[in-house]
Design an enzyme around this catalytic site. Structure first.
Site, mmCIF file in Angstrom:
data_model
loop_
_atom_site.group_PDB
_atom_site.id
_atom_site.type_symbol
_atom_site.label_atom_id
_atom_site.label_comp_id
_atom_site.label_asym_id
_atom_site.label_seq_id
_atom_site.Cartn_x
_atom_site.Cartn_y
_atom_site.Cartn_z
ATOM 1 N N ASP A 1 0.876 -1.235 -0.181
ATOM 2 C CA ASP A 1 -0.080 -0.057 0.033
ATOM 3 C C ASP A 1 1.053 1.223 -0.034
ATOM 4 O O ASP A 1 1.966 1.159 0.176
ATOM 5 C CB ASP A 1 -1.014 -0.005 1.215
ATOM 6 C CG ASP A 1 -0.384 -0.365 2.577
ATOM 7 O OD1 ASP A 1 0.851 -0.380 2.654
ATOM 8 O OD2 ASP A 1 -0.748 -0.730 3.611
ATOM 9 N N ASN B 1 -7.708 -2.956 14.421
ATOM 10 C CA ASN B 1 -9.238 -3.495 14.109
ATOM 11 C C ASN B 1 -9.083 -4.435 13.103
ATOM 12 O O ASN B 1 -10.242 -5.010 12.641
ATOM 13 C CB ASN B 1 -9.652 -2.201 13.461
ATOM 14 C CG ASN B 1 -8.956 -1.801 12.255
ATOM 15 O OD1 ASN B 1 -8.010 -2.235 11.707
ATOM 16 N ND2 ASN B 1 -9.370 -0.352 11.904
ATOM 17 N N HIS C 1 -7.216 -4.737 10.359
ATOM 18 C CA HIS C 1 -7.005 -4.473 8.986
ATOM 19 C C HIS C 1 -5.426 -5.122 8.436
ATOM 20 O O HIS C 1 -4.487 -5.136 9.173
ATOM 21 C CB HIS C 1 -6.775 -3.076 8.691
ATOM 22 C CG HIS C 1 -5.878 -2.217 9.107
ATOM 23 N ND1 HIS C 1 -5.856 -1.402 10.326
ATOM 24 C CD2 HIS C 1 -4.363 -2.140 8.671
ATOM 25 C CE1 HIS C 1 -4.722 -0.685 10.396
ATOM 26 N NE2 HIS C 1 -3.701 -1.032 9.487
ATOM 27 N N GLU D 1 -9.586 -1.735 5.400
ATOM 28 C CA GLU D 1 -10.235 -1.771 6.632
ATOM 29 C C GLU D 1 -11.431 -2.474 6.865
ATOM 30 O O GLU D 1 -12.044 -2.993 5.950
ATOM 31 C CB GLU D 1 -10.518 -0.032 6.794
ATOM 32 C CG GLU D 1 -9.450 0.833 6.461
ATOM 33 C CD GLU D 1 -8.608 1.209 7.940
ATOM 34 O OE1 GLU D 1 -8.696 0.223 8.861
ATOM 35 O OE2 GLU D 1 -7.762 2.125 8.076
#
Length: 263
Positions: A67, A136, A138, A143
């Site tokens: 990313d 979380n 990810h 996400e």
């Protein structure tokens, strides 16, 4: 899914580095999927040391990063291209023209995403993909609510991810809220996936990944679908797993089998 539970972060990095070293010794022209953040740093140090010791070479290697922040040029100190140059590429014998990071400064990000997918395909696919994991759940910048078969695309970052990454930006400095990320489907296409996680702050995410339901609410749970996914975690990250003693037993037996087979 192979679960490897080790005593501390140093052991996690060493184990992870050895997976990559063995891959490069087996296939010199491997296609590697790489990640950024604090977790892979010690692993990269291990690869740099192995390269300097002539155990491995990166001359024929191609890399693709997961990313990049949308809106940052590769020369920006907080860009992931800059990170990879500083932490790995500048210290090994790799041809930088064969190192790919999603273009954060692309004029047409949508077209750039498809172009990134095409480059991965042209390279023959990713042999081994390195991952970290967010609090979380990810992976990359996928996400919660990300499609489990998604491809490389533009993603909006959650407030939790923005807050987690704020420490890397100076006060008042522009911090992107958008990214280009490989999709979960892109990640799952890799022949092997290695996820590293350390620290108690990752324990809930690891619990959801390993023992939770397959759900877009925890993107990393998609690794349950992969035929060769290895989670290398320390005791703190494993602390909430209900079956951690069984996972340790499995790994002991697995290592015995691998030794017997000479693998």
């Amino acid at each position: 899914m192979q679960i490897v539970i080790l005593k501390d972060s140093a052991s996690v990095a060493e184990y992870g580095a050895n997976i990559f070293i063995k891959q490069l010794q087996k296939k010199a022209d491997s296609v590697l999927g790489l990640a950024t953040g604090s977790t892979p740093l010690s692993l990269y140090q291990g690869l740099i040391a192995a390269n300097k010791d002539k155990q491995i070479s990166f001359k024929a290697v191609t890399t693709f990063n997961l990313d990049e922040y949308l809106g940052l040029e590769g020369t920006h100190p907080q860009s992931y291209r800059y990170f990879m140059n500083e932490q790995l590429f500048d210290h090994i014998d790799i041809d930088k023209s064969k190192t790919f990071v999603p273009p954060g400064d692309a004029e047409n990000p949508i077209a750039a995403c498809q172009g990134y997918e095409d480059k991965i395909k042209s390279a023959g696919g990713i042999d081994i993909q390195l991952l970290g994991i967010g609090r979380n759940g990810h992976i990359g910048f996928n996400e919660p609510s990300s499609g489990l078969m998604s491809r490389t695309r533009v993603k909006t970052l959650t407030k939790a991810t923005i807050d987690d990454n704020a420490r890397f930006f100076k006060e008042g400095e522009y911090q992107p809220h958008l990214s280009i990320t490989m999709g979960i489907g892109t990640i799952l296409d890799a022949k092997k996936v290695v996820l590293l996680a350390t620290g108690e702050n990752k324990a809930e995410a690891i619990l959801a990944t390993v023992e939770g339901a397959l759900t877009a609410a925890c993107p990393a749970s998609a690794l349950q679908l992969h035929q060769d996914a290895v989670l290398v975690i320390d005791e703190a990250a494993a602390s909430k797993l209900t079956d951690r003693d069984f996972y340790k037993h499995i790994e002991v037996e697995n290592q015995k089998l691998m030794a017997r087979l000479g693998l």
